[in-house]
Design a protein around this motif. Structure first.
Motif, PDB file in Angstrom:
ATOM      1  N   ARG A 270       0.695  -1.243  -0.285  1.00 21.64           N
ATOM      2  CA  ARG A 270       0.036  -0.100   0.113  1.00 21.64           C
ATOM      3  C   ARG A 270       0.953   1.306  -0.033  1.00 21.64           C
ATOM      4  NH1 ARG A 270      -4.925  -2.069   4.315  1.00 21.64           N
ATOM      5  NH2 ARG A 270      -5.987  -3.125   2.514  1.00 21.64           N
ATOM      6  N   ALA A 271       2.333   1.069   0.431  1.00 19.71           N
ATOM      7  CA  ALA A 271       2.934   2.220   0.190  1.00 19.71           C
ATOM      8  C   ALA A 271       3.716   2.457  -0.870  1.00 19.71           C
ATOM      9  CB  ALA A 271       4.090   2.170   1.556  1.00 19.71           C
ATOM     10  N   LEU A 272       3.600   1.696  -1.809  1.00 23.70           N
ATOM     11  CA  LEU A 272       4.133   1.423  -3.198  1.00 23.70           C
ATOM     12  C   LEU A 272       3.564   2.794  -4.003  1.00 23.70           C
ATOM     13  CD1 LEU A 272       4.524  -2.117  -4.400  1.00 23.70           C
ATOM     14  CD2 LEU A 272       6.320  -0.574  -3.759  1.00 23.70           C
ATOM     15  N   ASP A 273       4.470   3.678  -4.425  1.00 28.36           N
ATOM     16  CA  ASP A 273       4.208   4.975  -5.379  1.00 28.36           C
ATOM     17  C   ASP A 273       3.774   4.180  -6.729  1.00 28.36           C
ATOM     18  OD1 ASP A 273       4.385   6.703  -3.831  1.00 28.36           O
ATOM     19  OD2 ASP A 273       6.306   7.610  -4.314  1.00 28.36           O
ATOM     20  N   ALA A 274       2.997   4.874  -7.499  1.00 26.17           N
ATOM     21  CA  ALA A 274       2.629   4.656  -9.065  1.00 26.17           C
ATOM     22  C   ALA A 274       4.037   4.652  -9.752  1.00 26.17           C
ATOM     23  CB  ALA A 274       1.825   5.420  -9.544  1.00 26.17           C
ATOM     24  N   VAL A 275       4.266   3.575 -10.692  1.00 22.75           N
ATOM     25  CA  VAL A 275       5.433   3.772 -11.336  1.00 22.75           C
ATOM     26  C   VAL A 275       5.116   4.652 -12.700  1.00 22.75           C
ATOM     27  CG1 VAL A 275       7.093   2.311 -12.704  1.00 22.75           C
ATOM     28  CG2 VAL A 275       6.061   1.282 -10.661  1.00 22.75           C
ATOM     29  N   GLN A 276       6.292   5.522 -12.800  1.00 19.09           N
ATOM     30  CA  GLN A 276       6.294   6.165 -13.995  1.00 19.09           C
ATOM     31  C   GLN A 276       6.696   5.570 -15.161  1.00 19.09           C
ATOM     32  OE1 GLN A 276       5.124   9.547 -13.583  1.00 19.09           O
ATOM     33  NE2 GLN A 276       4.840   8.669 -11.246  1.00 19.09           N
ATOM     34  N   PRO A 277       5.983   5.888 -16.291  1.00 21.03           N
ATOM     35  CA  PRO A 277       6.309   5.219 -17.706  1.00 21.03           C
ATOM     36  C   PRO A 277       7.896   5.173 -18.092  1.00 21.03           C
ATOM     37  CG  PRO A 277       4.385   6.645 -17.972  1.00 21.03           C
ATOM     38  CD  PRO A 277       4.924   7.073 -16.625  1.00 21.03           C
ATOM     39  N   HIS A 278       8.657   6.075 -17.579  1.00 19.27           N
ATOM     40  CA  HIS A 278      10.131   6.228 -18.107  1.00 19.27           C
ATOM     41  C   HIS A 278      10.859   5.348 -17.048  1.00 19.27           C
ATOM     42  CE1 HIS A 278       9.792   9.439 -15.331  1.00 19.27           C
ATOM     43  NE2 HIS A 278      10.987   9.360 -14.977  1.00 19.27           N
ATOM     44  N   HIS A 279      10.120   4.486 -16.135  1.00 18.97           N
ATOM     45  CA  HIS A 279      10.800   3.780 -15.207  1.00 18.97           C
ATOM     46  C   HIS A 279      10.334   2.376 -15.380  1.00 18.97           C
ATOM     47  CE1 HIS A 279      11.578   7.264 -12.239  1.00 18.97           C
ATOM     48  NE2 HIS A 279      12.756   7.025 -13.053  1.00 18.97           N
TER      49      HIS A 279
END
Length: 484
Positions: A270-279
């Protein structure tokens, strides 16, 4: 010191899909090895159940063949195999109909632990759950074991959880992920919470980044229909790598008890941030060194399914703020290699000057093929000529350090099946944990579908697409393992 094996009470274990590949390769060999260790008590029954019209004797012959094929070294003793097969029975059951259920009920012993292993496709789980309850086979000591995938996305996972919850209490449902049964995976908790050396350093203040790699040399031939629907993200990241991430990143539970451990794992997800497309880097293997391309293996010349995925994610909490986690998994890579590398930060000030170079401590936890732990430390290179620094490993191979204990240790399925019989859910996923993992994974998949992203090609038996290396290099880092 002789290790103590915790005894189990008499039990009945029904394997739905008892003639299938998973039963032959993993479940039956695991039970046989537990039998050899004295953990299948007299009176216990191991019941194969499938649609095939077999007699018990014919099924016992099938079991004996499977043991010779997959654990031939210890199954060569015909008398031991015969004794094991005395526990083995067979019932023909139609999961979606009424045939065979009364015969199955007649085979079961009253007032013992009843475990039902759903070694079938997930589309049959609901039918089996309804059938067990409809025919009065569910009681306080009933447990069911379900294999991944636990749904195809959040919506289907929630639907599956609701269906199972209509027939079983959550305490009776064992969602099995064989990765959690591996000896070294469990050692993650021992290393973290059993050593004062590491726990004070296990945070963003001292750790630069953490890498988790699960690489395979095999392709997807023979599994094309399944893999085209899943891809590496659903097949590996959403479950196996997510579980490794949780064990590495979670806070210390109050005690080593099922819900206490799973509560802390849930907090990580639940603490995981959304992953950005360039990652995010997706890849698909191409033909090389005699191996067919992914698209040939799945017989789809236009496939956009990934056989490789690498991504950078952040655990947005007090302990890990600013420390990236890099996850990587793929098929047809250079080496079979599952490992976790914890890379510590540079010393705040080097007294040896820039000519000494950059040196970092690394803790490497090898999950397969050779289980062990290596801690890289910096020392002076031997010889005259000034203070030259070099990194050397403090290497503990479990096979070398523990000898026969490792050689004779149980594999993942042995351990997990016995945990089911004992009623210990510590190493099994809870419903809210599964749904939280899908809630994080779904937007990643939906994002690349909306963008029309196409997997980057990479040669079979290489290290994966170049973009995965570039993602690390942009941040001054590099992947460990494989060909490093």
């Amino acid at each position: 010191m002789v290790s103590r094996i915790i005894p189990v009470e008499t039990f009945d274990l029904v394997i739905f899909g008892g003639t299938g590949d998973l039963a032959r390769r993993k479940i039956l060999p695991a039970l046989f090895k537990r039998f050899c260790s004295g953990q299948v008590p007299d009176g216990s029954k191991l019941i194969g159940a499938a649609r095939s019209d077999l007699t018990t004797q014919a099924y016992r012959a099938l079991v004996a063949e499977a043991l010779l094929e997959f654990v031939g070294d210890i199954a060569s003793d015909a008398e031991t195999v015969r004794a094991f097969c005395e526990h083995v029975h067979y019932v023909s059951v139609d999961a979606r109909g009424e045939t065979g259920w009364s015969a199955l009920a007649a085979e079961l012993s009253p007032e013992t632990v009843r475990a039902f292993y759903f070694s079938v496709g997930p589309g049959v789980y609901s039918d089996l759950a309804r059938g067990l309850e409809r025919h009065g086979l569910v009681g306080p000591e009933t447990r069911i074991v379900v294999e991944k995938p636990f749904g195809h996305d959040l919506e289907t996972a929630q639907a599956l959880n609701r269906e199972l919850a209509q027939h079983f209490d959550e305490s009776q449902i064992y969602r099995i992920d064989h990765y959690l049964g591996k000896e070294t995976v469990q050692n993650l908790m021992a290393v973290r919470f059993g050593n004062m050396l590491f726990e004070p350093l296990w945070n963003a203040q001292y750790i630069d980044h953490i890498q988790i790699t699960v690489a395979e040399t095999v392709g997807v031939a023979g599994r094309g229909d399944y893999y085209e629907k899943s891809g590496a993200m659903r097949d590996m990241v959403q479950n196996h790598l997510m579980q490794l991430l949780c064990l590495i990143a979670m806070e210390p539970p109050a005690q080593f008890e099922p819900d206490a451990v799973r509560d802390e794992k849930l907090k990580v997800i639940r603490a995981l941030d959304a992953v950005q497309p360039h990652h995010i880097v997706r890849g698909q293997y191409t033909a090389a060194d005699g191996a067919a391309a992914y698209r040939e293996d799945v017989d789809n010349p236009r496939s956009k399914t990934e056989s490789f995925v690498a991504l950078k994610c952040q655990v947005n909490n007090w302990r890990w703020a600013g420390t990236p986690f890099y996850l990587r998994t793929g098929k047809r890579l250079r080496a079979r290699d599952s490992e976790i590398t914890v890379v510590f930060k540079d010393t705040p000030h080097s007294i040896f000057g820039p000519e000494a170079g950059r040196h970092r401590n690394e803790l490497n936890i090898q999950l397969q093929p050779n289980e062990g732990i290596t801690l890289n430390v910096t020392i002076k290179e031997p010889g005259p000529g000034g203070m030259r620094l070099v990194d050397v490993p403090l290497d503990m191979s479990f096979a070398e350090a523990l000898g026969p204990k490792v050689q004779g240790s149980s594999d993942a399925y042995e351990r997990l099946i016995m945990d089911v019989i004992r009623g210990n859910q510590t190493l099994f996923m809870r419903d809210d944990e599964v749904e939280a993992a899908w809630a994080w994974t779904d937007p990643i998949i939906h994002g690349w579908e909306a963008r029309g992203d196409v997997p980057k090609p990479y040669d079979a038996f290489a290290h994966g697409p170049d973009d995965a290396d570039l993602m690390m290099r942009r941040e001054g880092r590099e992947w460990r393992g494989l060909d490093k």
